[in-house]
Enzyme design. Structure first.
Site, PDB file in Angstrom:
ATOM      1  N   GLY A  67       0.854  -1.187   0.000  1.00 21.92           N
ATOM      2  CA  GLY A  67       0.000   0.000   0.000  1.00 21.92           C
ATOM      3  C   GLY A  67       0.888   1.235   0.000  1.00 21.92           C
ATOM      4  O   GLY A  67       2.078   1.155   0.292  1.00 21.92           O
ATOM      5  N   GLY A 116       0.107  -5.348   0.600  1.00 20.84           N
ATOM      6  CA  GLY A 116      -1.161  -5.063  -0.077  1.00 20.84           C
ATOM      7  C   GLY A 116      -1.328  -5.795  -1.398  1.00 20.84           C
ATOM      8  O   GLY A 116      -2.450  -6.063  -1.832  1.00 20.84           O
ATOM      9  N   GLU A 139       5.799  -6.905   6.650  1.00 14.27           N
ATOM     10  CA  GLU A 139       5.384  -5.753   7.464  1.00 14.27           C
ATOM     11  C   GLU A 139       6.148  -5.570   8.773  1.00 14.27           C
ATOM     12  O   GLU A 139       6.341  -4.431   9.224  1.00 14.27           O
ATOM     13  CB  GLU A 139       3.877  -5.833   7.764  1.00 14.27           C
ATOM     14  CG  GLU A 139       2.979  -5.585   6.553  1.00 14.27           C
ATOM     15  CD  GLU A 139       2.686  -6.829   5.740  1.00 14.27           C
ATOM     16  OE1 GLU A 139       3.290  -7.887   6.007  1.00 14.27           O
ATOM     17  OE2 GLU A 139       1.846  -6.743   4.825  1.00 14.27           O
ATOM     18  N   ASP A 147      -1.287  -7.491   7.584  1.00 18.66           N
ATOM     19  CA  ASP A 147      -2.732  -7.239   7.513  1.00 18.66           C
ATOM     20  C   ASP A 147      -3.305  -7.730   6.177  1.00 18.66           C
ATOM     21  O   ASP A 147      -2.920  -8.805   5.731  1.00 18.66           O
ATOM     22  CB  ASP A 147      -3.018  -5.748   7.798  1.00 18.66           C
ATOM     23  CG  ASP A 147      -2.456  -4.824   6.730  1.00 18.66           C
ATOM     24  OD1 ASP A 147      -1.550  -5.249   5.981  1.00 18.66           O
ATOM     25  OD2 ASP A 147      -2.915  -3.668   6.633  1.00 18.66           O
TER      26      ASP A 147
HETATM   27  C1  QUE Z   1       7.573  -3.714   4.331  1.00 21.94           C
HETATM   28  C2  QUE Z   1       6.327  -3.373   3.864  1.00 21.94           C
HETATM   29  C3  QUE Z   1       6.175  -2.524   2.764  1.00 21.94           C
HETATM   30  C4  QUE Z   1       7.320  -2.029   2.145  1.00 21.94           C
HETATM   31  C5  QUE Z   1       8.572  -2.379   2.611  1.00 21.94           C
HETATM   32  C6  QUE Z   1       8.689  -3.223   3.712  1.00 21.94           C
HETATM   33  C7  QUE Z   1       4.891  -2.124   2.251  1.00 21.94           C
HETATM   34  C8  QUE Z   1       4.872  -1.205   1.155  1.00 21.94           C
HETATM   35  C9  QUE Z   1       6.051  -0.751   0.585  1.00 21.94           C
HETATM   36  C10 QUE Z   1       6.130   0.183  -0.505  1.00 21.94           C
HETATM   37  C11 QUE Z   1       6.944  -0.068  -1.601  1.00 21.94           C
HETATM   38  C12 QUE Z   1       7.054   0.853  -2.628  1.00 21.94           C
HETATM   39  C13 QUE Z   1       6.361   2.042  -2.577  1.00 21.94           C
HETATM   40  C14 QUE Z   1       5.535   2.300  -1.475  1.00 21.94           C
HETATM   41  C15 QUE Z   1       5.438   1.389  -0.446  1.00 21.94           C
HETATM   42  O1  QUE Z   1       7.241  -1.183   1.075  1.00 21.94           O
HETATM   43  O2  QUE Z   1       3.829  -2.556   2.760  1.00 21.94           O
HETATM   44  O3  QUE Z   1       4.842   3.453  -1.440  1.00 21.94           O
HETATM   45  O4  QUE Z   1       6.469   2.977  -3.564  1.00 21.94           O
HETATM   46  O5  QUE Z   1       3.673  -0.783   0.695  1.00 21.94           O
HETATM   47  O6  QUE Z   1       9.913  -3.561   4.183  1.00 21.94           O
HETATM   48  O7  QUE Z   1       5.228  -3.846   4.476  1.00 21.94           O
END
Ligand code: QUE
Length: 360
Positions: A67, A116, A139, A147
């Site tokens: 997400g 997500g 996460e 989640d």
């Molecule tokens: C753990 C996570 C997430 C993560 C990195 C983690 C996660 C997530 C993102 C993410 C990746 C690229 C994006 C962004 C978010 O990275 O849930 O906006 O451009 O969404 O180590 O849970």
């Protein structure tokens, strides 16, 4: 780029197609994308001309990396917890619609599929992986918890696989996803466009039959992983069987094989608070009677993560500043008060999240 181009909602024959198109962010889901997907599912559910739904990403490294949680943390800072919780409300309600969608829901997980991204695939009827698939629930590394229905699907994987994946954030490739039951089918990436074309050529009342035929005709066995998960299953089941995180950590410490020590090294990088909550969450999840209850529990937990500082600190350290040096609230799992863990599961003053096909 405007938000409206981040997801394309298309129709091809009797197929409803959702195309994630936010490549610069590995197709991480914005609230706008979630709402558009959720609305399309409600419309297609009631549309007899639609025989199945296909979810894919524009060509690139990722199916969906999670997400847009940087934005969520920003909103939490500017507008408060209730506003930030709105993202998760919409996301979890969409996850529920995917699981309860009455026609085939086909996710083409051709690339990074994490957080997500798992939520928009694993609950669907058909989860197709390729040689590019990289699956994880990472996460705990950002001070968050698994989640998007992790409360439901992780405890229902074979043995203690779900606890292992949820705590450590271990990444799986296609063969392991199939063996674990996370994926239902494997296709070589080069056959995906043919698969889509043939499926789109089927009339609405034949889509389900054609889908089965295509998957058996085009499907192949994936390359086995270098160290297949199946070979470590007995060890994982033994070491991650504890009723609480302390029992699991004790078992890892006592393991003479080296595997336990390697997992402890991995867990030391994660948020101690997130690990405590995740362990309690997954044990509770095993006993829940339905998917909606699992998502409602996550909606309780997510409020506490938005109220506290652990999640914001993890996002800062890993995604914003990228110093990879989060200053966790409690330095180790034993320092986390039991009450802080228990408080995550307490009812919300506003009541639990509800699920339906009305509005967004
Ligand atoms: C753990 C996570 C997430 C993560 C990195 C983690 C996660 C997530 C993102 C993410 C990746 C690229 C994006 C962004 C978010 O990275 O849930 O906006 O451009 O969404 O180590 O849970």
């Amino acid at each position: 780029m405007t938000e409206t181009t981040e997801i394309r909602v298309e129709r091809r024959g009797a197929l409803g197609i959702l195309v994630l198109d936010r490549q610069h962010a590995l197709n991480a889901l914005t609230r706008d994308m979630v709402r558009r997907m959720s609305r399309a599912l409600a419309a297609w559910r009631a549309d007899p001309a639609i025989g199945a739904v296909l979810v894919k990403a524009v060509p690139g490294r990722a199916f969906c990396a999670g997400g847009d949680i940087r934005k969520v943390i920003e909103i939490r800072g500017r507008e408060g917890v209730a506003a930030a919780a709105g993202f998760f409300r919409d996301e979890y309600r969409m996850n529920w619609r995917i699981r309860n969608f009455p026609k085939p829901y086909i996710a083409l997980c051709d690339g990074i599929t994490m957080g997500g991204g798992v939520g928009i695939s694993v609950h669907g009827s058909h989860r197709i992986v390729t040689e590019n698939t990289l699956f994880a629930m990472p996460e705990t590394g950002i001070g968050f918890f698994p989640d998007v229905g992790g409360t439901w699907f992780l405890p229902r994987l074979p043995g203690e696989l779900g606890m292992y994946l949820g705590l450590t954030g271990t990444r799986l490739r296609a063969a392991d996803c199939l063996d674990a039951g996370i994926a239902t089918h494997h296709l070589p990436a080069e056959r995906l466009s043919l698969f889509e074309e043939e499926l789109a050529a089927a009339p609405a009342d034949r889509v389900e039959t054609v889908l089965g035929e295509l998957l058996s005709d085009l499907g192949t066995r994936p390359e086995p992983a270098p160290a297949p998960l199946e070979e470590r299953r007995a060890v994982i089941d033994a070491l991650f069987a504890g009723g609480d995180l302390f029992a699991i950590l004790d078992a890892l410490e006592a393991d003479p094989s080296g595997f336990g020590a390697a997992q402890l090294d991995i867990l030391r990088e994660k948020s101690p608070f997130a690990l405590r909550v995740t362990c309690a969450q997954l044990r509770r999840g095993a006993g829940l009677a339905d998917f909606a209850e699992a998502l409602a529990l996550e909606y309780r937990i997510v409020h506490r993560f938005l109220e506290g500082r652990e999640f914001a600190e993890g996002v800062r350290a890993l995604l914003v500043d990228k110093d990879r040096n989060p200053q966790w609230t409690w330095p180790d799992p034993r320092a986390v008060p039991d009450e802080a863990v228990e408080a995550c599961f307490a009812p919300l003053p506003e009541g639990d999240l509800a699920f339906d096909w009305e509005e967004v």
